[in-house]
Design an enzyme around this catalytic site. Structure first.
Site, short mmCIF file in Angstrom:
data_model
loop_
_atom_site.label_atom_id
_atom_site.label_comp_id
_atom_site.label_asym_id
_atom_site.label_seq_id
_atom_site.Cartn_x
_atom_site.Cartn_y
_atom_site.Cartn_z
N SER A 121 0.85 -1.20 0.00
CA SER A 121 0.00 0.00 0.00
C SER A 121 0.88 1.24 0.00
O SER A 121 2.06 1.16 0.36
CB SER A 121 -0.84 -0.01 1.28
OG SER A 121 -1.52 1.22 1.45
N TYR A 134 -2.84 -1.50 10.58
CA TYR A 134 -2.77 -1.66 9.12
C TYR A 134 -1.47 -1.07 8.57
O TYR A 134 -0.76 -1.71 7.79
CB TYR A 134 -3.97 -0.96 8.49
CG TYR A 134 -4.08 -1.14 6.99
CD1 TYR A 134 -4.56 -2.32 6.45
CD2 TYR A 134 -3.70 -0.12 6.11
CE1 TYR A 134 -4.66 -2.49 5.07
CE2 TYR A 134 -3.81 -0.28 4.74
CZ TYR A 134 -4.29 -1.47 4.22
OH TYR A 134 -4.39 -1.63 2.85
#
Ligand SMILES: NC(=O)c1ccc[n+]([C@@H]2O[C@H](COP(=O)([O-])OP(=O)(O)OC[C@H]3O[C@@H](n4cnc5c(N)ncnc54)[C@H](O)[C@@H]3O)[C@@H](O)[C@H]2O)c1
Length: 243
Positions: A121, A134
């Site tokens: 990401s 996360y």
């Protein structure tokens, strides 16, 4: 691959199939739309037994693996003081331990030569608010990617692919929008489009197939000089521009 039933993963399945691969997904959900010619194994990647079972099923039916794409992932939203250990472990377990490390370790013996892609990401490089677990998990994927590229190169290439926070896949992006504006479809759509315009040089959020096609390219021989790095597929979201 893992997570082939979800937004980005489903697009990867289709893109790989279009390139002539025989994709197999290991996921804990049913596909909303089955890709013809693809296989779906139901399994929770945080369950070691399920991973070993899926890999041995793949070994039996195909004998070898050329490409592994780890796309399964979950996001849970909280800053550190509101993150209990169970939440932290769950996110690390799906995104790193089960979804990437264990899959890679078990698939390696079936991969004489090949490519491994970890879907990371932009949050592998930068933090966003209230997403401590996360963000940590996506940073960790970079270390794993580099280690695999180093330890198994040149026979195996390993890359991280980094989408922005906003590729239009229902659970992740929509969940974040609903948290901000509630359940009204119009307001959710408006919020997603506002994020798109604000955060991306493309002026819009990404589509899953725009990530899937890049991954298919990275898995092909056309990308034979690429390994150990992170490829941003983020509409320019992480570009250090100064508008
Ligand atoms: N959508 C985005 O904007 C975005 C941005 C950056 C990174 N990512 C990353 O891309 C990947 C895919 O995201 P998405 O938006 O397509 O997600 P999604 O929620 O649409 O799909 C997730 C997939 O992971 C699978 N999965 C989740 N937990 C699992 C488990 N325990 N066992 C087996 N399978 C499991 C689901 O079955 C599904 O197939 C994730 O790693 C995510 O972190 C997404």
């Amino acid at each position: 691959m893992t997570g082939g039933t979800g937004g980005i993963g489903a697009a990867v399945m289709k893109a790989l199939r279009d390139e002539g691969a025989h994709p197999v997904s290991v996921s804990n959900t049913e596909p909303t739309e089955r890709v013809p010619g693809a296989e779906y194994i139901n399994g929770d990647i945080t369950d070691r037994g399920a991973v070993l079972g899926a890999v041995s099923e793949i070994k039996e039916s195909m004998g070898k693996v050329d490409i592994l794409v780890n796309a399964a992932g979950i996001e849970e939203y909280a800053p550190v003081h509101l993150t209990d250990e169970a939440m932290f472990r769950r996110v690390m377990d799906v995104n790193v331990t089960g979804g990437a490390f264990l899959m890679i370790r078990e698939v390696l013996p079936l991969m004489e030569q090949g490519v491994i892609i970890n879907v990371a990401s932009v949050q592998s490089f930068s933090a966003t608010r209230n997403a401590a677990a996360y963000v940590t998990s996506k940073h960790a994927l970079l270390g794993l990617t580099r280690s695999v590229a180093l330890d198994y190169g040149p026979r195996i290439r390993c890359l991280a692919v980094c989408p922005p926070g906003t590729v239009d896949t229902p659970p992740l992006v929509r969940k974040a929008a609903v948290l901000e504006v509630g359940n009204s479809e119009d307001r959710v759509a408006e919020k997603i489009s506002e994020w798109g315009g604000r955060a991306h040089l493309t002026g819009r959020i990404g589509r899953p197939e725009e990530v899937g096609k890049v991954i298919a390219f990275l898995c092909s021989d056309a990308a034979s000089f690429m390994t150990g790095s992170a490829v941003m597929v983020d509409g320019g979201a992480s570009s250090p521009t100064y508008p």
